[in-house]
Write a protein that holds these residues in place. Structure first.
Motif, mmCIF file in Angstrom:
data_model
loop_
_atom_site.group_PDB
_atom_site.id
_atom_site.type_symbol
_atom_site.label_atom_id
_atom_site.label_comp_id
_atom_site.label_asym_id
_atom_site.label_seq_id
_atom_site.Cartn_x
_atom_site.Cartn_y
_atom_site.Cartn_z
ATOM 1 N N LEU A 5 0.836 -1.199 0.000
ATOM 2 C CA LEU A 5 0.000 0.000 0.000
ATOM 3 C C LEU A 5 0.868 1.246 0.000
ATOM 4 C CD1 LEU A 5 -2.536 -1.272 2.680
ATOM 5 C CD2 LEU A 5 -2.805 -1.309 0.189
ATOM 6 N N PHE A 6 0.235 2.396 0.122
ATOM 7 C CA PHE A 6 0.998 3.631 0.238
ATOM 8 C C PHE A 6 1.919 3.561 1.448
ATOM 9 C CE2 PHE A 6 -2.605 5.596 -2.154
ATOM 10 C CZ PHE A 6 -1.863 6.111 -3.199
ATOM 11 N N ASP A 7 3.092 4.154 1.338
ATOM 12 C CA ASP A 7 4.029 4.245 2.458
ATOM 13 C C ASP A 7 3.433 5.220 3.471
ATOM 14 O OD1 ASP A 7 6.160 4.911 4.199
ATOM 15 O OD2 ASP A 7 7.645 4.587 2.631
ATOM 16 N N GLU A 8 3.132 4.734 4.649
ATOM 17 C CA GLU A 8 2.456 5.563 5.649
ATOM 18 C C GLU A 8 3.319 6.708 6.170
ATOM 19 O OE1 GLU A 8 0.676 3.208 8.707
ATOM 20 O OE2 GLU A 8 -0.524 2.067 7.280
ATOM 21 N N ARG A 9 4.620 6.679 5.886
ATOM 22 C CA ARG A 9 5.486 7.785 6.301
ATOM 23 C C ARG A 9 5.329 8.989 5.388
ATOM 24 N NH1 ARG A 9 11.077 5.200 5.800
ATOM 25 N NH2 ARG A 9 10.014 4.430 3.957
ATOM 26 N N ILE A 10 4.733 8.792 4.226
ATOM 27 C CA ILE A 10 4.534 9.875 3.256
ATOM 28 C C ILE A 10 3.048 10.199 3.228
ATOM 29 C CG2 ILE A 10 4.840 10.613 0.874
ATOM 30 C CD1 ILE A 10 6.950 8.391 0.577
ATOM 31 N N PHE A 11 2.693 11.382 3.749
ATOM 32 C CA PHE A 11 1.283 11.736 3.861
ATOM 33 C C PHE A 11 0.726 12.338 2.569
ATOM 34 C CE2 PHE A 11 -2.010 14.905 5.096
ATOM 35 C CZ PHE A 11 -3.007 13.992 5.360
ATOM 36 N N MET A 12 1.456 13.255 1.972
ATOM 37 C CA MET A 12 0.955 13.924 0.768
ATOM 38 C C MET A 12 2.092 14.191 -0.202
ATOM 39 S SD MET A 12 -1.643 16.810 2.283
ATOM 40 C CE MET A 12 -1.979 17.539 0.709
ATOM 41 N N TYR A 13 1.712 14.348 -1.460
ATOM 42 C CA TYR A 13 2.574 14.832 -2.534
ATOM 43 C C TYR A 13 3.530 13.807 -3.124
ATOM 44 C CZ TYR A 13 0.773 19.318 -0.984
ATOM 45 O OH TYR A 13 -0.050 20.345 -0.624
ATOM 46 N N SER A 14 4.267 13.045 -2.348
ATOM 47 C CA SER A 14 5.256 12.117 -2.909
ATOM 48 C C SER A 14 4.802 10.669 -2.856
ATOM 49 C CB SER A 14 6.587 12.257 -2.164
ATOM 50 O OG SER A 14 7.041 13.583 -2.215
ATOM 51 N N GLU A 15 3.650 10.412 -2.275
ATOM 52 C CA GLU A 15 3.219 9.031 -2.109
ATOM 53 C C GLU A 15 2.944 8.343 -3.435
ATOM 54 O OE1 GLU A 15 -0.671 11.268 -2.176
ATOM 55 O OE2 GLU A 15 1.354 11.655 -1.497
ATOM 56 N N ASP A 16 2.463 9.092 -4.432
ATOM 57 C CA ASP A 16 2.196 8.477 -5.728
ATOM 58 C C ASP A 16 3.485 8.140 -6.471
ATOM 59 O OD1 ASP A 16 2.652 11.191 -5.938
ATOM 60 O OD2 ASP A 16 1.274 11.485 -7.601
ATOM 61 N N MET A 17 4.528 8.952 -6.307
ATOM 62 C CA MET A 17 5.822 8.635 -6.927
ATOM 63 C C MET A 17 6.382 7.343 -6.348
ATOM 64 S SD MET A 17 7.811 12.293 -7.281
ATOM 65 C CE MET A 17 8.131 12.399 -5.540
ATOM 66 N N ASP A 18 6.286 7.199 -5.035
ATOM 67 C CA ASP A 18 6.795 6.008 -4.371
ATOM 68 C C ASP A 18 6.022 4.772 -4.823
ATOM 69 O OD1 ASP A 18 8.319 4.578 -2.201
ATOM 70 O OD2 ASP A 18 6.278 4.317 -1.452
ATOM 71 N N LEU A 19 4.699 4.844 -4.854
ATOM 72 C CA LEU A 19 3.882 3.710 -5.276
ATOM 73 C C LEU A 19 4.158 3.362 -6.738
ATOM 74 C CD1 LEU A 19 1.702 1.684 -4.417
ATOM 75 C CD2 LEU A 19 -0.003 3.338 -5.197
ATOM 76 N N SER A 20 4.324 4.369 -7.574
ATOM 77 C CA SER A 20 4.637 4.129 -8.991
ATOM 78 C C SER A 20 5.970 3.414 -9.155
ATOM 79 C CB SER A 20 4.669 5.454 -9.765
ATOM 80 O OG SER A 20 3.402 6.043 -9.777
ATOM 81 N N ARG A 21 6.965 3.805 -8.377
ATOM 82 C CA ARG A 21 8.269 3.126 -8.430
ATOM 83 C C ARG A 21 8.133 1.655 -8.102
ATOM 84 N NH1 ARG A 21 13.396 6.193 -7.950
ATOM 85 N NH2 ARG A 21 14.314 4.142 -7.922
ATOM 86 N N ARG A 22 7.391 1.358 -7.033
ATOM 87 C CA ARG A 22 7.226 -0.035 -6.618
ATOM 88 C C ARG A 22 6.415 -0.830 -7.636
ATOM 89 N NH1 ARG A 22 4.394 0.039 -1.711
ATOM 90 N NH2 ARG A 22 4.117 2.277 -1.772
ATOM 91 N N MET A 23 5.429 -0.200 -8.259
ATOM 92 C CA MET A 23 4.642 -0.880 -9.288
ATOM 93 C C MET A 23 5.512 -1.181 -10.505
ATOM 94 S SD MET A 23 1.024 1.133 -8.957
ATOM 95 C CE MET A 23 0.254 0.276 -10.297
ATOM 96 N N HIS A 24 6.367 -0.238 -10.873
ATOM 97 C CA HIS A 24 7.237 -0.439 -12.032
ATOM 98 C C HIS A 24 8.226 -1.586 -11.803
ATOM 99 C CE1 HIS A 24 9.183 0.673 -15.756
ATOM 100 N NE2 HIS A 24 10.340 0.517 -15.137
ATOM 101 N N GLN A 25 8.592 -1.846 -10.564
ATOM 102 C CA GLN A 25 9.491 -2.954 -10.256
ATOM 103 C C GLN A 25 8.828 -4.305 -10.511
ATOM 104 O OE1 GLN A 25 10.420 -2.034 -6.150
ATOM 105 N NE2 GLN A 25 12.421 -1.220 -6.717
ATOM 106 N N LYS A 26 7.515 -4.382 -10.382
ATOM 107 C CA LYS A 26 6.804 -5.659 -10.479
ATOM 108 C C LYS A 26 6.052 -5.862 -11.797
ATOM 109 C CE LYS A 26 7.495 -7.095 -6.211
ATOM 110 N NZ LYS A 26 8.080 -8.366 -5.875
ATOM 111 N N PHE A 27 5.673 -4.765 -12.440
ATOM 112 C CA PHE A 27 4.806 -4.867 -13.604
ATOM 113 C C PHE A 27 5.382 -4.089 -14.785
ATOM 114 C CE2 PHE A 27 2.134 -5.033 -9.783
ATOM 115 C CZ PHE A 27 1.602 -6.310 -9.940
ATOM 116 N N ARG A 28 4.930 -4.445 -15.953
ATOM 117 C CA ARG A 28 5.356 -3.773 -17.180
ATOM 118 C C ARG A 28 4.591 -2.454 -17.316
ATOM 119 N NH1 ARG A 28 4.062 -4.356 -23.037
ATOM 120 N NH2 ARG A 28 2.129 -5.327 -22.357
ATOM 121 N N THR A 29 5.291 -1.423 -17.712
ATOM 122 C CA THR A 29 4.675 -0.129 -17.947
ATOM 123 C C THR A 29 4.229 -0.064 -19.404
ATOM 124 O OG1 THR A 29 6.089 0.907 -16.301
ATOM 125 C CG2 THR A 29 5.048 2.363 -17.906
ATOM 126 N N VAL A 30 2.996 0.379 -19.613
ATOM 127 C CA VAL A 30 2.438 0.452 -20.956
ATOM 128 C C VAL A 30 2.070 1.898 -21.245
ATOM 129 C CG1 VAL A 30 0.548 -0.304 -22.457
ATOM 130 C CG2 VAL A 30 1.521 -1.890 -20.788
#
Length: 93
Positions: A5-30
């Motif tokens: 899930l979202f990193d609970e240490r990041i409340f706003m603004y950077s949480e989507d960058m972090d989640l996107s990085r982790r998604m890119h590690q596991k899945f193909r970007t289209v």
């Protein structure tokens, strides 16, 4: 979930960058050019010290997690994308 899930240490603004990085590690970007995203840019952190703190704190957590001056994973991702773009443009007259 494989990426968590979202990193609970990041409340706003950077949480989507972090989640996107982790998604890119596991899945193909289209790339899907017909997709549209609308974002209302309110600049809350420009008007509120509390929101500015959330933005700064989130970025500190993000860059501490992924790298401040050196980010080998991001460099590799960028190189792969650039090489694919170069090969696509070179193959078309």
């Amino acid at each position: 979930m494989e990426v968590g899930l979202f990193d609970e240490r990041i409340f706003m603004y950077s949480e989507d960058m972090d989640l996107s990085r982790r998604m890119h590690q596991k899945f193909r970007t289209v790339y899907y050019p017909e997709a549209k995203v609308y974002h209302h840019f309110a600049k809350g952190s420009h008007r509120s010290l509390k929101l500015l703190w959330y933005a700064l704190h989130g970025n500190i957590v993000y860059f501490t997690k992924w790298g401040w001056l050196s980010d080998p994973e991001r460099n590799q991702v960028n190189q792969n994308i650039l090489s694919k773009l170069t090969s696509c443009t070179n193959s078309h007259p």
